[in-house]
Scaffold this active site. Structure first.
Site, mmCIF file in Angstrom:
data_model
loop_
_atom_site.group_PDB
_atom_site.id
_atom_site.type_symbol
_atom_site.label_atom_id
_atom_site.label_comp_id
_atom_site.label_asym_id
_atom_site.label_seq_id
_atom_site.Cartn_x
_atom_site.Cartn_y
_atom_site.Cartn_z
ATOM 1 N N ASN A 107 -45.790 66.856 -7.258
ATOM 2 C CA ASN A 107 -47.029 67.116 -8.017
ATOM 3 C C ASN A 107 -47.230 68.502 -8.355
ATOM 4 O OD1 ASN A 107 -47.103 64.270 -7.325
ATOM 5 N ND2 ASN A 107 -49.182 64.198 -6.760
ATOM 6 N N SER A 138 -55.041 66.316 -13.322
ATOM 7 C CA SER A 138 -55.745 65.041 -13.065
ATOM 8 C C SER A 138 -57.378 65.456 -12.971
ATOM 9 C CB SER A 138 -55.462 64.564 -11.670
ATOM 10 O OG SER A 138 -56.338 63.445 -11.250
ATOM 11 N N TYR A 151 -53.371 64.232 -2.353
ATOM 12 C CA TYR A 151 -53.141 64.272 -3.936
ATOM 13 C C TYR A 151 -54.032 65.149 -4.655
ATOM 14 C CZ TYR A 151 -53.007 62.028 -8.380
ATOM 15 O OH TYR A 151 -52.880 61.452 -9.798
ATOM 16 N N LYS A 155 -53.015 68.235 -7.251
ATOM 17 C CA LYS A 155 -53.457 68.229 -8.684
ATOM 18 C C LYS A 155 -54.580 69.398 -8.885
ATOM 19 C CE LYS A 155 -51.396 64.748 -10.149
ATOM 20 N NZ LYS A 155 -50.357 64.933 -11.375
HETATM 21 P P1 NAE Z 1 -46.465 56.174 -13.132
HETATM 22 O O1 NAE Z 1 -46.298 55.931 -11.536
HETATM 23 O O2 NAE Z 1 -46.206 55.040 -13.945
HETATM 24 O O3 NAE Z 1 -45.688 57.385 -13.439
HETATM 25 C C1 NAE Z 1 -45.335 58.546 -12.649
HETATM 26 C C2 NAE Z 1 -44.107 59.291 -13.234
HETATM 27 O O4 NAE Z 1 -43.673 60.438 -12.508
HETATM 28 C C3 NAE Z 1 -42.997 58.332 -13.773
HETATM 29 O O5 NAE Z 1 -42.397 58.540 -14.844
HETATM 30 C C4 NAE Z 1 -41.939 58.634 -12.429
HETATM 31 O O6 NAE Z 1 -40.617 58.448 -12.501
HETATM 32 C C5 NAE Z 1 -42.295 60.052 -12.536
HETATM 33 N N1 NAE Z 1 -41.944 60.716 -11.269
HETATM 34 C C6 NAE Z 1 -42.231 60.431 -9.899
HETATM 35 N N2 NAE Z 1 -41.642 61.112 -9.018
HETATM 36 C C7 NAE Z 1 -40.683 61.958 -9.835
HETATM 37 C C8 NAE Z 1 -39.639 63.168 -9.104
HETATM 38 N N3 NAE Z 1 -39.346 63.292 -8.074
HETATM 39 N N4 NAE Z 1 -39.141 63.478 -10.294
HETATM 40 C C9 NAE Z 1 -39.271 63.235 -11.641
HETATM 41 N N5 NAE Z 1 -40.141 62.326 -11.987
HETATM 42 C C10 NAE Z 1 -40.901 61.829 -10.948
HETATM 43 O O7 NAE Z 1 -47.875 56.738 -13.275
HETATM 44 P P2 NAE Z 1 -48.785 57.424 -14.305
HETATM 45 O O8 NAE Z 1 -50.045 56.954 -14.015
HETATM 46 O O9 NAE Z 1 -48.332 57.113 -15.498
HETATM 47 O O10 NAE Z 1 -48.673 58.865 -13.960
HETATM 48 C C11 NAE Z 1 -48.106 59.818 -14.696
HETATM 49 C C12 NAE Z 1 -48.906 61.207 -14.541
HETATM 50 O O11 NAE Z 1 -50.188 61.158 -14.743
HETATM 51 C C13 NAE Z 1 -48.778 61.542 -12.983
HETATM 52 O O12 NAE Z 1 -48.712 63.057 -12.752
HETATM 53 C C14 NAE Z 1 -50.199 61.099 -12.278
HETATM 54 O O13 NAE Z 1 -50.611 61.930 -11.215
HETATM 55 C C15 NAE Z 1 -51.055 61.528 -13.654
HETATM 56 N N6 NAE Z 1 -52.232 60.852 -13.554
HETATM 57 C C16 NAE Z 1 -52.539 59.466 -13.535
HETATM 58 C C17 NAE Z 1 -53.557 59.016 -13.592
HETATM 59 C C18 NAE Z 1 -54.095 57.613 -13.506
HETATM 60 O O14 NAE Z 1 -54.941 56.994 -13.072
HETATM 61 N N7 NAE Z 1 -52.771 56.847 -13.692
HETATM 62 C C19 NAE Z 1 -54.832 59.874 -13.249
HETATM 63 C C20 NAE Z 1 -54.724 61.313 -13.596
HETATM 64 C C21 NAE Z 1 -53.302 61.682 -13.688
HETATM 65 C C22 NAE Z 1 -56.059 59.737 -12.621
HETATM 66 C C23 NAE Z 1 -55.745 60.130 -11.076
HETATM 67 O O15 NAE Z 1 -55.305 61.146 -10.627
HETATM 68 C C24 NAE Z 1 -55.484 58.707 -10.009
#
Ligand code: NAE
Length: 254
Positions: A107, A138, A151, A155
């Site tokens: 992250n 985030s 986490y 962020k």
């Molecule tokens: P997801 O698990 O579907 O996507 C995570 C992505 O990161 C995938 O494409 C995965 O392959 C990639 N990834 C993980 N480890 C990796 C590595 N070592 N090298 C290259 N790629 C890697 O989850 P998502 O919700 O689509 O998350 C995408 C981004 O959005 C992440 O950075 C996540 O922290 C961020 N985000 C998600 C949310 C949410 O609610 N889904 C929120 C904010 C930010 C709210 C929160 O923080 C809980």
């Protein structure tokens, strides 16, 4: 920034938020979308290609935790092919407070390293043309989900890094902004480990509150890309896009 005819690199462009955002980007007609992700998903890449045959879509496997030199090598391959890149999106993230070092590595360090690596090609002090970085941070970087302190802190760190990069734009020619989604329905938030097991039901509790879909998030992501505001701190929550005013409590004065 106009997406049409641009060249975009999208790290984690195949995740939950990533894939829907890739779809929205492809619809806007860039010249090239280079998707980098840890694991390939040929079906998703084929679907993106079919969405808009005028867009060249390429996939390279990339784990953001590799050493900086390896990232630079991959970027060289991409720059050799594309010649210019307009936008880098850093979207890799994991949510598992049992994995402290991995969380920080993916992250935070992953975002820092990929940004640092592309400066080799963009930095105007090296004769580069500049560029734009969009980092997915985030809302937990604003105010933590305290049951996942690792986490949340990772962020907050990525967000802080991004705002500094934006302030260095006059030196580097590279602008930056952060994309800060609220809770978005993806596998990331289905079930996850809290720190030291302080709250076994953290995912269930979170999902009792209103959330947004990945499509809502993706559509606002594209609006933020088009707005192209250096230093912007975008909140993408509950289907809305808002620019956050950051409260200043201190100023280095330099
Ligand atoms: P997801 O698990 O579907 O996507 C995570 C992505 O990161 C995938 O494409 C995965 O392959 C990639 N990834 C993980 N480890 C990796 C590595 N070592 N090298 C290259 N790629 C890697 O989850 P998502 O919700 O689509 O998350 C995408 C981004 O959005 C992440 O950075 C996540 O922290 C961020 N985000 C998600 C949310 C949410 O609610 N889904 C929120 C904010 C930010 C709210 C929160 O923080 C809980």
């Amino acid at each position: 920034m106009v997406i049409a005819n641009s060249n975009i690199i999208f790290v984690a462009g195949l995740g939950g938020i990533g894939l829907d955002t890739s779809r929205e980007i492809v619809k806007s007609g860039p010249k090239n979308l280079v998707v980098l992700d840890r694991v390939d998903n040929p079906a998703a890449i084929a679907e993106l290609k079919a969405l808009n045959p005028k867009v060249t879509i390429t996939f390279y496997p990339y784990d953001v935790t590799v050493p900086l030199a390896e990232t630079k090598k991959l970027l060289k391959t991409i720059f050799d092919k594309l010649k210019t890149v307009d936008l880098l999106i850093n979207g890799a993230g994991i949510l598992d407070d049992n994995q402290i070092e991995r969380t920080i590595a993916v992250n935070f360090t992953g975002t820092v390293n990929t940004t640092t690596a592309i400066l080799d090609f963009w930095d105007k002090r090296k004769g580069g043309p500049g560029g734009v970085v969009a980092n997915i941070c985030s809302v937990t970087g604003f105010n933590s989900i305290y049951q996942v302190p690792v986490y949340s802190a990772s962020k907050a760190a990525a967000l802080s890094f991004t705002t500094s990069i934006a302030k260095l734009a006059h030196i580097t020619g590279v602008t930056a902004y952060s994309i800060n989604p609220g809770i978005t329905k993806t596998v990331l938030v289905h079930k996850f480990n809290s720190w030291l097991g302080v709250e076994p039901r953290v995912a269930e509790l979170l999902l009792e509150h209103p959330t947004q879909t990945t499509l809502q998030c993706a559509q606002n992501f594209v609006k933020a890309i088009e707005a192209n505001q250096n230093g912007a701190i975008w909140k993408l929550d509950l289907g809305r896009l808002d620019a956050i005013e950051w409260t200043k409590h201190w100023d280095s004065g330099i």
